[in-house]
Design an enzyme around this catalytic site. Structure first.
Site, PDB file in Angstrom:
ATOM      1  N   LYS A   1       9.218  -0.936  14.307  1.00 43.59           N
ATOM      2  CA  LYS A   1       9.779  -0.517  13.001  1.00 43.59           C
ATOM      3  C   LYS A   1      10.982   0.622  13.231  1.00 43.59           C
ATOM      4  O   LYS A   1      11.939   0.660  12.838  1.00 43.59           O
ATOM      5  CB  LYS A   1       8.854   0.066  12.064  1.00 43.59           C
ATOM      6  CG  LYS A   1       7.690  -0.935  11.545  1.00 43.59           C
ATOM      7  CD  LYS A   1       6.951  -0.295  10.509  1.00 43.59           C
ATOM      8  CE  LYS A   1       5.769  -0.786  10.099  1.00 43.59           C
ATOM      9  NZ  LYS A   1       4.465  -0.245   9.280  1.00 43.59           N
TER      10      LYS A   1
ATOM     11  N   HIS B   1      -5.018 -33.235  16.383  1.00 41.81           N
ATOM     12  CA  HIS B   1      -4.214 -34.082  16.941  1.00 41.81           C
ATOM     13  C   HIS B   1      -2.898 -33.219  17.530  1.00 41.81           C
ATOM     14  O   HIS B   1      -1.702 -33.753  17.466  1.00 41.81           O
ATOM     15  CB  HIS B   1      -3.683 -35.138  15.867  1.00 41.81           C
ATOM     16  CG  HIS B   1      -4.513 -35.785  15.138  1.00 41.81           C
ATOM     17  ND1 HIS B   1      -4.596 -37.226  15.708  1.00 41.81           N
ATOM     18  CD2 HIS B   1      -5.560 -35.847  14.375  1.00 41.81           C
ATOM     19  CE1 HIS B   1      -5.740 -37.768  15.247  1.00 41.81           C
ATOM     20  NE2 HIS B   1      -6.110 -36.901  14.193  1.00 41.81           N
TER      21      HIS B   1
ATOM     22  N   GLU C   1      10.470  -4.879   4.418  1.00 45.63           N
ATOM     23  CA  GLU C   1      10.421  -6.346   3.882  1.00 45.63           C
ATOM     24  C   GLU C   1      10.252  -6.340   2.684  1.00 45.63           C
ATOM     25  O   GLU C   1      10.961  -7.063   1.753  1.00 45.63           O
ATOM     26  CB  GLU C   1       9.373  -7.181   4.669  1.00 45.63           C
ATOM     27  CG  GLU C   1       9.563  -7.315   6.147  1.00 45.63           C
ATOM     28  CD  GLU C   1       8.895  -6.263   7.070  1.00 45.63           C
ATOM     29  OE1 GLU C   1       8.730  -5.229   6.673  1.00 45.63           O
ATOM     30  OE2 GLU C   1       8.677  -6.528   8.336  1.00 45.63           O
TER      31      GLU C   1
ATOM     32  N   LYS D   1       0.921  -1.289  -0.044  1.00 41.70           N
ATOM     33  CA  LYS D   1      -0.012   0.178   0.139  1.00 41.70           C
ATOM     34  C   LYS D   1       0.959   1.332   0.209  1.00 41.70           C
ATOM     35  O   LYS D   1       0.605   2.140  -0.816  1.00 41.70           O
ATOM     36  CB  LYS D   1      -0.826  -0.011   1.399  1.00 41.70           C
ATOM     37  CG  LYS D   1      -1.761   1.241   1.371  1.00 41.70           C
ATOM     38  CD  LYS D   1      -2.804   1.108   2.606  1.00 41.70           C
ATOM     39  CE  LYS D   1      -3.373   2.325   2.503  1.00 41.70           C
ATOM     40  NZ  LYS D   1      -4.266   2.388   4.002  1.00 41.70           N
TER      41      LYS D   1
ATOM     42  N   GLU E   1      -4.958  -6.825  14.762  1.00 40.20           N
ATOM     43  CA  GLU E   1      -4.435  -5.444  14.360  1.00 40.20           C
ATOM     44  C   GLU E   1      -5.467  -4.519  14.429  1.00 40.20           C
ATOM     45  O   GLU E   1      -5.273  -3.202  14.644  1.00 40.20           O
ATOM     46  CB  GLU E   1      -3.797  -5.590  12.952  1.00 40.20           C
ATOM     47  CG  GLU E   1      -2.947  -4.457  12.852  1.00 40.20           C
ATOM     48  CD  GLU E   1      -1.984  -4.388  11.442  1.00 40.20           C
ATOM     49  OE1 GLU E   1      -2.680  -4.332  10.456  1.00 40.20           O
ATOM     50  OE2 GLU E   1      -0.691  -4.962  11.386  1.00 40.20           O
TER      51      GLU E   1
ATOM     52  N   GLY F   1      -5.008  -1.706   4.972  1.00 38.75           N
ATOM     53  CA  GLY F   1      -4.137  -2.731   4.526  1.00 38.75           C
ATOM     54  C   GLY F   1      -4.711  -4.002   4.643  1.00 38.75           C
ATOM     55  O   GLY F   1      -4.738  -5.026   3.815  1.00 38.75           O
ATOM     56  N   ARG F   2      -5.397  -4.356   5.885  1.00 45.06           N
ATOM     57  CA  ARG F   2      -6.017  -5.665   6.296  1.00 45.06           C
ATOM     58  C   ARG F   2      -7.415  -5.728   5.540  1.00 45.06           C
ATOM     59  O   ARG F   2      -7.948  -6.769   5.708  1.00 45.06           O
ATOM     60  CB  ARG F   2      -5.836  -5.971   7.652  1.00 45.06           C
ATOM     61  CG  ARG F   2      -6.316  -4.874   8.567  1.00 45.06           C
ATOM     62  CD  ARG F   2      -6.048  -4.810   9.972  1.00 45.06           C
ATOM     63  NE  ARG F   2      -6.679  -3.923  10.843  1.00 45.06           N
ATOM     64  CZ  ARG F   2      -5.944  -2.830  11.040  1.00 45.06           C
ATOM     65  NH1 ARG F   2      -4.778  -2.433  10.539  1.00 45.06           N
ATOM     66  NH2 ARG F   2      -6.342  -1.683  11.787  1.00 45.06           N
TER      67      ARG F   2
END
Ligand SMILES: O=P(O)(O)OC[C@H]1O[C@](O)(CO)[C@@H](O)[C@@H]1O
Length: 541
Positions: A510, A372, A204, A198, A341, A255-256
């Site tokens: 950050k 399991h 990253e 965005k 978030e 963003g999400r």
């Protein structure tokens, strides 16, 4: 308009009294025994998603008070303000309009710009999917968080709708162990890189994109403009990177919540333009339900209310998601960002510290694998963790299924469904020590008396769960399911009186990372706390 905070409403006080009275002693087994219509009363058919809420710890009185809480907090007005494009993300001065991305053409003031990008994106998608002409066989999608988790979740979920000749790969972590194995074996000549960010400033993503570009050129790739595209709101930064094909979106898309925007490009590449439109249409249908259904029949509203009931009155700290469809194995990770978030906040809209809990921890794993691993704790552990089951009625293993597998997989599907039903039944029913005493316990040590063994083999039961049922996992139903989760997160956030649409909590790390990065290179630990200094020195040694 200002709305009362949940803990300042009459309904909150009434819920407290109700919890201290009968609420905390509520017993699911008795509730089902007393009311044959409980399932019918507490299940909801929303667009594409059927929800059984009957195995939750609530009765008519609880529900009435929760609905009163929604009214006291002005939930409908808050919802309408979001849908109308008011700048409800006040700390960033932005509207919250991801719903406009999935609305049909002509719906709302954003329609023209949304449709312009969508048309251009889907035309491009069909060009790439014409692999004989485009020459593309692989798509490497580079992004992180909201620019990764959605496509990374949806692409495998809709695998049976996917284009067989186009293989999608996802790279998100700044750790080179993510990128290196993806690039191994790829050729620059038939690989398309999608750089999704965005902001186009995320460390990253830019690091991975730079490395991918260097690899591309190093392997003899020449045409960056053809092999790199960007999905971003920062077209200028993408251009500075050397990317000329860009699909944009807007600052009113969080963003999400951006899976419906150009960030959905890899989804569209995988399933094609028509299926991507069906994905959007499913989400829009859920939006319409959220906007119009009365509160007591409104699925996202009911889910959000139950979330508040569990978090703030029962004190449950987490919720586990168990999709009984392997294609949804990344759904828990997607929901972690969506919910934690959004609602992992500690102050109200005015910045006052909250005296009540907000987002639960959301976690999970596809069933039956989770059974399991950690279901032991869900059944017998000391914490009560509401579980959310997702069952899909009709499987779709895609084309080219070997005929020999058809009856075998049909049988496996029945096993899958039986497991799903059994787990919520077991959580609810439990098993008393008396019942356990009647069983033979062949593995128990001879030194143990029967009572001790029975106590180990008993289950408390009365553990809540919700089960969602989809007819099939399709672009449309998955779109509706995701929109349901988005709106449900909105509901609990609105009741808690927090800003669900900012994420300042990611900024400190950050900033400290930027400050530490040169020290990792130089080894300078001066002025650092002894732990950080010691660890840094050890990592460099
Ligand atoms: O799309 P961008 O700008 O690269 O940001 C990626 C992610 O980083 C965050 O800002 C913080 O983790 C998320 O909200 C966002 O989804």
């Amino acid at each position: 308009m200002k709305h009362p905070r949940c803990d300042q409403t009459p309904a909150w006080a009434a819920l407290n009294a109700h919890f201290q009275g009968s609420g905390r002693r509520f017993d699911l087994r008795q509730a089902f025994a007393a009311d044959a219509a409980r399932f019918d009363k507490l299940s909801v058919q929303a667009p594409e998603v059927f929800a059984d809420l009957s195995k939750n710890l609530l009765d008519d009185a609880t529900l009435a008070l929760l609905l009163q809480l929604a009214r006291d907090c002005g939930l409908e007005a808050q919802r309408d303000a979001m849908l109308a494009g008011e700048a409800i993300n006040h700390t960033e001065g932005r509207a919250v309009l991801h719903t406009a991305l999935r609305a049909p053409a002509g719906f709302g003031p954003q329609s023209e710009q949304v449709q312009e990008v969508l048309e251009r994106l889907l035309t491009y998608v069909e060009q790439v999917r014409d692999t004989a002409r485009s020459g593309m066989r692989h798509v490497v999608h580079i992004g992180i968080g909201g620019s990764d988790l959605g496509p990374q979740m949806v692409v495998p979920a809709l695998d049976s709708f996917a284009h067989g000749e186009l293989k999608l790969h996802f790279v998100s972590n700044v750790d080179g162990h993510d990128l290196a194995p993806v690039l191994r074996g790829l050729s620059p000549h038939d690989t398309l890189f999608v750089v999704a960010s965005k902001t186009f400033t995320t460390q990253e993503t830019l690091a991975n994109a730079q490395a991918a570009k260097a690899w591309f050129l190093g392997q003899g790739g020449t045409d960056i403009a053809r092999h790199f595209v960007a999905t971003t709101t920062n077209v200028a930064a993408a251009a500075a990177f050397g990317i000329t094909t860009t699909f944009g979106f807007w600052d009113w898309v969080g963003g999400r919540y951006s899976i419906w925007s150009a960030i959905g490009l890899p989804i569209a590449l995988a399933i094609g333009a028509d299926n991507f439109r069906a994905f959007l249409a499913g989400a829009h249908a859920m939006d319409q339900h959220f906007a119009q259904a009365p509160l007591q029949a409104n699925l996202p509203v009911l889910l959000g209310l139950v979330d508040v009931w569990y978090r703030n009155f029962h004190g449950f700290g987490s919720r586990s998601v168990a999709p009984y469809h392997q294609g949804l194995k990344r759904l828990p990770a997607y929901l972690q960002q969506l919910e934690m978030e959004s609602n992992g906040k500690g102050v109200d809209l005015d910045g006052n510290a909250l005296a009540y809990a907000t987002s639960p921890v959301v976690w999970g794993e596809a069933g039956t694998n989770g059974q399991h691993a950690y279901f032991q704790m869900l059944h017998q552990g000391t914490d009560v963790i509401p579980v959310e089951f997702i069952a899909v009625k009709t499987p779709n293993y895609g084309p080219d299924l070997a005929p020999v597998l058809k009856p075998l997989l049909a049988d496996q599907h029945q096993k899958l469904l039986a497991n799903c039903l059994a787990q919520s039944q077991a959580l609810m029913q439990g098993k008393t020590t008396e019942q356990a005493l009647t069983e033979r316990a062949p593995t128990a040590s001879a030194a143990l008396d029967a009572q001790t063994v029975a106590r180990h083999r008993s289950f408390p039961g009365n553990r809540p769960s919700t089960t969602f049922v989809l007819e099939a996992l399709t672009p449309r139903s998955l779109g509706a399911l995701i929109a349901m989760y988005e709106q449900r997160v909105f509901v609990s956030g609105a009741l808690w009186g927090i800003n669900s649409f900012d994420q300042w909590g990611v900024e400190l790390g950050k900033a400290l990372c930027s400050a530490l990065l040169p020290r990792v290179a130089s080894g300078d630990v001066s002025g650092l706390d002894s732990s950080t200094a010691g660890l840094l020195t050890r990592l460099r040694a």
